[in-house]
Design a protein around this motif. Structure first.
Motif, PDB file in Angstrom:
ATOM      1  N   CYS A  60      -3.247   3.279 -10.275  1.00 55.48           N
ATOM      2  CA  CYS A  60      -3.723   4.811 -10.491  1.00 55.48           C
ATOM      3  C   CYS A  60      -4.379   4.735 -12.144  1.00 55.48           C
ATOM      4  CB  CYS A  60      -2.465   5.764 -10.647  1.00 55.48           C
ATOM      5  SG  CYS A  60      -1.586   5.480 -11.806  1.00 55.48           S
ATOM      6  N   HIS A 119      -0.222   1.992 -20.059  1.00 52.13           N
ATOM      7  CA  HIS A 119       0.429   2.882 -18.871  1.00 52.13           C
ATOM      8  C   HIS A 119       1.781   3.394 -18.826  1.00 52.13           C
ATOM      9  CE1 HIS A 119       1.618   2.611 -14.309  1.00 52.13           C
ATOM     10  NE2 HIS A 119       0.756   3.229 -14.417  1.00 52.13           N
ATOM     11  N   ASP A 123       3.924   1.887 -11.141  1.00 52.24           N
ATOM     12  CA  ASP A 123       3.347   2.103 -10.067  1.00 52.24           C
ATOM     13  C   ASP A 123       4.087   1.317  -8.961  1.00 52.24           C
ATOM     14  OD1 ASP A 123       1.656   3.648 -11.150  1.00 52.24           O
ATOM     15  OD2 ASP A 123      -0.114   2.543 -11.175  1.00 52.24           O
ATOM     16  N   TYR A 149      -2.716  13.313 -11.554  1.00 55.64           N
ATOM     17  CA  TYR A 149      -1.532  13.129 -11.053  1.00 55.64           C
ATOM     18  C   TYR A 149      -1.433  13.245  -9.487  1.00 55.64           C
ATOM     19  CZ  TYR A 149       0.451  12.280 -15.553  1.00 55.64           C
ATOM     20  OH  TYR A 149       0.717  11.798 -16.745  1.00 55.64           O
ATOM     21  N   HIS A 200       3.765   6.510  -8.385  1.00 61.08           N
ATOM     22  CA  HIS A 200       3.581   6.608  -9.889  1.00 61.08           C
ATOM     23  C   HIS A 200       4.848   7.314 -10.724  1.00 61.08           C
ATOM     24  CE1 HIS A 200       2.028   6.486 -14.194  1.00 61.08           C
ATOM     25  NE2 HIS A 200       2.372   7.747 -14.422  1.00 61.08           N
ATOM     26  N   GLU A 202       7.001   8.429 -13.759  1.00 59.01           N
ATOM     27  CA  GLU A 202       6.889   8.408 -15.132  1.00 59.01           C
ATOM     28  C   GLU A 202       8.175   9.231 -15.669  1.00 59.01           C
ATOM     29  OE1 GLU A 202       3.872  10.597 -18.037  1.00 59.01           O
ATOM     30  OE2 GLU A 202       3.053   9.413 -16.483  1.00 59.01           O
TER      31      GLU A 202
END
Length: 227
Positions: A60, A119, A123, A149, A200, A202
């Motif tokens: 991404c 980053h 991922d 996102y 992804h 986070e």
């Protein structure tokens, strides 16, 4: 002979960081070709289920998205339930977001042209439609289209951290819902700024962009070993 991308070399060397790096000199919110190549080196990681690894090297270009950050702040401040607002003691049991094998296509902290300079998540490439589960209990702050996102679920965890699950193909929870460890949040996909199907993940120490921390170490310290 195969030529390994820089991201894979860094991974093999154990490149890892605990806290956010300072932003680089660039302030562009567009992922350059160099950053895509940097994040493109994938390697297989054994997940908890004995399935084959994903065939697509999803990645991404998530960076600072002003509209998403404003929506997140507004939604977070609108939650008035005292039980949902305050941290609820020790973090307790945590779980993995995926229950099948996956491929790490970009580790946390890889440098690039993101606004944060690196980053901000990790991922995990899996086929589109793979169930995504909550790593910890908390309150769903946002469950909607979230700009770069894509379709994403953002959860305020019980210890005050925030977890963002991005690029989903389907969302299974509603804003304001209180969820438990392992609850299904949706299914993986490639919505938003993505090069292929992946999750992804986070983890933020605070709500705002740039407060990200290492999700691998965060989960490991709570009993859930992602790698």
């Amino acid at each position: 002979m195969r030529s390994w991308p820089v991201a894979s070399v860094l991974a093999v060397m154990g490149y890892d960081i605990d806290s956010p790096r300072e932003a680089g000199t660039t302030r562009r919110d567009v992922l350059s070709v160099a950053a895509v190549l940097l994040a493109g080196g994938a390697f297989t990681v054994a997940g908890p289920a004995p399935h084959a690894a994903a065939e697509s090297d999803g990645g991404c270009g998530v960076g600072y998205d002003e509209e998403f950050e404003e929506d997140l702040a507004e939604a977070d401040e609108a939650i008035t339930d005292d039980r949902a607002l305050a941290p609820q003691g020790p973090p307790g049991r945590f779980a993995l977001p995926l229950r099948r094998r996956f491929r790490v296509t970009a580790r946390y902290g890889v440098r690039g042209n993101w606004l944060a300079g690196h980053h901000t998540g990790i991922d995990l490439a899996v086929p589109s439609g793979t169930p995504v589960h909550a790593v910890g209990g908390g309150t769903v702050v946002l469950a909607r289209w979230s700009g770069a996102y894509g379709k994403a679920v953002t959860v305020r965890l019980r210890d005050g951290h925030y977890a963002v699950y991005a690029h989903l193909s389907r969302i299974s929870v509603r804003q304001g819902a209180r969820i438990g460890v392992g609850d299904r949040l949706g299914r993986s996909g490639a919505t938003g700024r993505a090069t292929g199907p992946h999750l992804h993940l986070e983890i933020r120490a605070r709500r705002g962009y740039g407060s990200d921390i290492n999700p691998v170490r965060y989960l490991a310290r709570r009993g859930a070993r992602l790698l």
